[in-house]
Design a protein around this motif. Structure first.
Motif, PDB file in Angstrom:
ATOM      1  N   LYS B  50     -68.518  16.018  77.065  1.00 23.52           N
ATOM      2  CA  LYS B  50     -69.869  16.564  76.962  1.00 23.52           C
ATOM      3  C   LYS B  50     -70.910  15.524  77.320  1.00 23.52           C
ATOM      4  O   LYS B  50     -71.889  15.793  77.997  1.00 23.52           O
ATOM      5  CB  LYS B  50     -70.121  17.015  75.509  1.00 23.52           C
ATOM      6  N   GLU B  51     -70.697  14.310  76.763  1.00 20.48           N
ATOM      7  CA  GLU B  51     -71.656  13.229  77.019  1.00 20.48           C
ATOM      8  C   GLU B  51     -70.899  11.960  77.356  1.00 20.48           C
ATOM      9  O   GLU B  51     -69.855  11.687  76.776  1.00 20.48           O
ATOM     10  CB  GLU B  51     -72.514  12.985  75.775  1.00 20.48           C
ATOM     11  N   ARG B  52     -71.466  11.183  78.261  1.00 16.76           N
ATOM     12  CA  ARG B  52     -70.818   9.964  78.739  1.00 16.76           C
ATOM     13  C   ARG B  52     -71.798   8.805  78.550  1.00 16.76           C
ATOM     14  O   ARG B  52     -72.972   8.934  78.841  1.00 16.76           O
ATOM     15  CB  ARG B  52     -70.510  10.162  80.224  1.00 16.76           C
ATOM     16  N   PHE B  53     -71.340   7.680  78.032  1.00 20.21           N
ATOM     17  CA  PHE B  53     -72.234   6.548  77.784  1.00 20.21           C
ATOM     18  C   PHE B  53     -71.634   5.269  78.374  1.00 20.21           C
ATOM     19  O   PHE B  53     -70.423   5.089  78.347  1.00 20.21           O
ATOM     20  CB  PHE B  53     -72.416   6.323  76.276  1.00 20.21           C
ATOM     21  N   GLU B  54     -72.515   4.413  78.867  1.00 19.63           N
ATOM     22  CA  GLU B  54     -72.055   3.102  79.306  1.00 19.63           C
ATOM     23  C   GLU B  54     -71.920   2.185  78.107  1.00 19.63           C
ATOM     24  O   GLU B  54     -72.746   2.237  77.202  1.00 19.63           O
ATOM     25  CB  GLU B  54     -73.107   2.494  80.241  1.00 19.63           C
ATOM     26  N   PHE B  55     -70.887   1.382  78.099  1.00 15.27           N
ATOM     27  CA  PHE B  55     -70.760   0.382  77.039  1.00 15.27           C
ATOM     28  C   PHE B  55     -71.111  -0.972  77.641  1.00 15.27           C
ATOM     29  O   PHE B  55     -70.402  -1.510  78.470  1.00 15.27           O
ATOM     30  CB  PHE B  55     -69.331   0.379  76.486  1.00 15.27           C
ATOM     31  N   ARG B  56     -72.291  -1.483  77.248  1.00 14.57           N
ATOM     32  CA  ARG B  56     -72.709  -2.788  77.740  1.00 14.57           C
ATOM     33  C   ARG B  56     -72.451  -3.806  76.660  1.00 14.57           C
ATOM     34  O   ARG B  56     -72.841  -3.611  75.518  1.00 14.57           O
ATOM     35  CB  ARG B  56     -74.202  -2.795  78.065  1.00 14.57           C
ATOM     36  N   SER B  57     -71.798  -4.862  77.029  1.00 14.03           N
ATOM     37  CA  SER B  57     -71.515  -5.846  76.005  1.00 14.03           C
ATOM     38  C   SER B  57     -71.181  -7.182  76.634  1.00 14.03           C
ATOM     39  O   SER B  57     -70.387  -7.267  77.561  1.00 14.03           O
ATOM     40  CB  SER B  57     -70.337  -5.365  75.169  1.00 14.03           C
ATOM     41  N   GLY B  58     -71.809  -8.199  76.133  1.00 12.92           N
ATOM     42  CA  GLY B  58     -71.494  -9.540  76.589  1.00 12.92           C
ATOM     43  C   GLY B  58     -72.042  -9.841  77.969  1.00 12.92           C
ATOM     44  O   GLY B  58     -72.630  -8.990  78.641  1.00 12.92           O
TER      45      GLY B  58
END
Lengths: 289, 292
Positions: B50-58
């Protein structure tokens, strides 16, 4: 020759392959890099003769020198330092969250008052031993400790390049696995013919391409699922080094901590042929690049 | 709302197979896959994203060769051997501490934010499902676990679900610690092998260390009855209840190939045992609720 054994999905038979491959070789060193859940010692039963504590450097603040300027907090990329500035009534203080610390040394190096020095924090232990002519090294991460890569690095420092080295990697595809397979000449990916096995195999293949280690597949319990892994291997030109059927005899030996070599001779020749096959593939990979 | 995590220490003992079946049995729940670097639960739950998110880390260091004077200070200072003698930065080894960029006198090193993966909120016929994919050769799996767990918690609170089912990663390190933190119950799936026992002990110690109540399930218990007896004794001596003993069945692999939760694939003694495990877990959660 350094051969790593990895898998993506857990429980596919990494340790079984690594142990029996080691038992089929001469002048061999076994390195168990699954420091969270090391198992190879249960099968090789080495006599441990050396125990070396493993440390990471973590900061310690000399309060008499610290003026709570906040530089250490600013430069720490891992949020492991919090500086609480002082007020009229009370002194400031610096909190260190050592479980988040990667030991990069930035805080100590960049502190303008030279108030930080590094102390050793034990994260686990490296143990060295012998088992029937096999030199054995593994690491054990302390319970509650989050970061395994520094311990894996310390285990790998004991690699003897004059020997044939077998590295047993942890499951998964992230940092501990990368740390384990990095710098090895070849990686055996052990998988099983189920959608789980295939899904995690594809992730492991992508990971090895990024790290630049050549690889092949061992298909374990090849008769329990479907032909999805075979098809994937063929389509992508990945060599299948060996196929092992589901065998209650092997499962029973495994459950008791016994290897296949020495107990089920019908697999001896397959394991004996593996190093030669891999050697040829390493040469081919070098030639191709 | 209660959070239940399924873990094992050793990989491949049956965490995901059990979790998918519990997902089919439980009512009013949210599911989360916390095995973010080798996620498999989606293969059984058949989610529609349903929903897609970017995982930003480091961050990762980037070297500008035009500004670099090859003084070598960054190479000396880097604790992760991420900068080669040829001044090429190995993004896999770089942990993103940023020390090189801070000490470089020529301003030749820049830190760039990583996109380390993505995560999803999905619909399944069992309810909402939060899952993720860690980028290839990326780190920070623990942080991604915390992100998907927080998202699941938000959904559970908003939709007034009574429980969150968490499929945990193998091992005892960073992602596992993130997966068990603040849960109400850890179900440890083990198998009657020397490795299974060894790894179960370390996981029991870990749940104890973080004060998470634990229960044990012995999977394929009939493959080695002697070792299953050993597990029973160990759990008795540590006061940990064994909530299930699942027999070995070749049908389990077939259910994976068909990509359905086992309890929906067939009805046999394995199904019976899984249903009984869920009833015991429900009871434990209810009891905790009435006590608090």
């Amino acid at each position: 020759m350094i051969i790593s054994v990895a898998s993506g999905k857990g429980g596919t038979g990494k340790t079984t392959i690594a142990v029996n491959l080691a038992l089929s070789l001469k002048n061999v060193q076994f390195i168990d890099c699954d420091v969270e859940e090391p198992n190879a010692h249960l099968f090789l039963k080495p006599r441990i003769f050396e125990r070396i504590p493993a440390y990471i450097p973590i900061p310690e603040v000399a309060e008499d020198k610290c003026d709570c300027c906040g530089t250490c907090q600013d430069v720490c990329a891992f949020n492991s330092i919090a500086v609480l500035p002082g007020g009229i009534q009370k002194d400031g203080t610096v909190l260190i969250f050592s479980h988040l610390c990667h030991g990069c040394g930035a805080c100590a190096y960049l502190c303008p008052r030279d108030a930080i020095h590094e102390i050793k924090k034990t994260i686990g232990i490296v143990e060295k031993g012998f088992s029937d002519g096999i030199q054995f090294v593994h690491g054990k991460l302390n319970i509650g400790e989050a970061m395994s890569p520094p311990l894996i690095r310390q285990v790998k420092q004991h690699i003897d390049p004059m020997k044939s080295v077998i590295i047993d990697a942890p499951p998964g595809t992230s940092c501990p696995v990368i740390e384990s397979v990095k710098g090895t000449d070849y990686c055996i990916l052990v998988t099983e013919p189920t959608p789980f096995g295939l899904n995690d195999l594809i992730l492991a293949v992508e990971m090895l391409k990024t790290v630049g280690v050549p690889f092949g597949i061992i298909l374990n319990r090849y008769d329990i699922g479907d032909d999805c892994v075979d098809l994937y291997a063929r389509e992508n030109g990945i060599p299948v080094l060996m196929k092992i059927p589901f065998d209650r005899g092997i499962a029973s030996l495994y459950s008791k901590g016994l290897p296949i070599i020495g107990y089920k001779s019908e697999y001896d020749s397959e394991f004996k042929k593996l190093p030669g096959k891999i050697n040829t593939l390493i040469k081919k990979a070098k030639f191709d690049t | 709302m209660k959070q239940i995590v399924i873990i094992s220490g050793k990989g491949g003992t049956g965490k995901t197979v059990l979790t998918a079946s519990l997902a089919s049995l439980a009512k009013e729940k949210v599911m989360v896959d916390c095995d973010v670097d080798a996620a498999d639960l989606h293969l059984l739950l058949n989610p529609s994203v349903k929903e897609r998110f970017e995982f930003r880390s480091g961050q990762t260091a980037q070297l500008d060769r035009e500004k670099c004077c090859e003084c070598g200070e960054c190479i000396d200072m880097c604790r992760f051997d991420a900068i080669g003698k040829d001044f090429v930065i190995d993004p896999v080894s770089c942990e993103g501490c940023g020390l090189c960029s801070r000490i470089c006198r020529y301003g030749a090193v820049r830190m760039e934010e990583n996109i380390s993966g993505e995560w999803f909120i999905s619909d399944t016929r069992y309810g909402p499902f939060v899952h993720a994919r860690l980028g290839i050769a990326e780190d920070n799996s623990g942080k991604l676990v915390s992100v998907v767990r927080q998202a699941a918690k938000d959904i559970a609170e908003k939709e007034q679900k009574s429980c969150i089912l968490i499929d945990g990663p193998p091992g005892i390190g960073c992602p596992v610690i993130a997966a068990i933190t603040d849960t109400d119950l850890a179900v440890i799936v083990t198998e009657p092998t020397v490795s299974g026992i060894h790894d179960m002990l370390r996981v029991i110690d870990m749940t104890g260390h973080f004060q998470i109540p634990a229960r044990v399930v012995i999977n394929k218990f009939d493959l080695n009855l002697e070792n299953s007896e050993k597990i029973t004794e160990i759990c008795a001596s540590r006061n940990i209840e064994i909530v299930g003993r699942i027999p070995f069945s070749a049908e389990v692999s077939r259910s994976l190939v068909k990509a359905v939760p086992f309890v929906e694939y067939t009805h046999d003694d394995v199904t019976e045992e899984i249903i009984s495990i869920w009833h015991k877990m429900e009871f434990i959660i209810e009891e905790k609720k009435s006590r608090t």
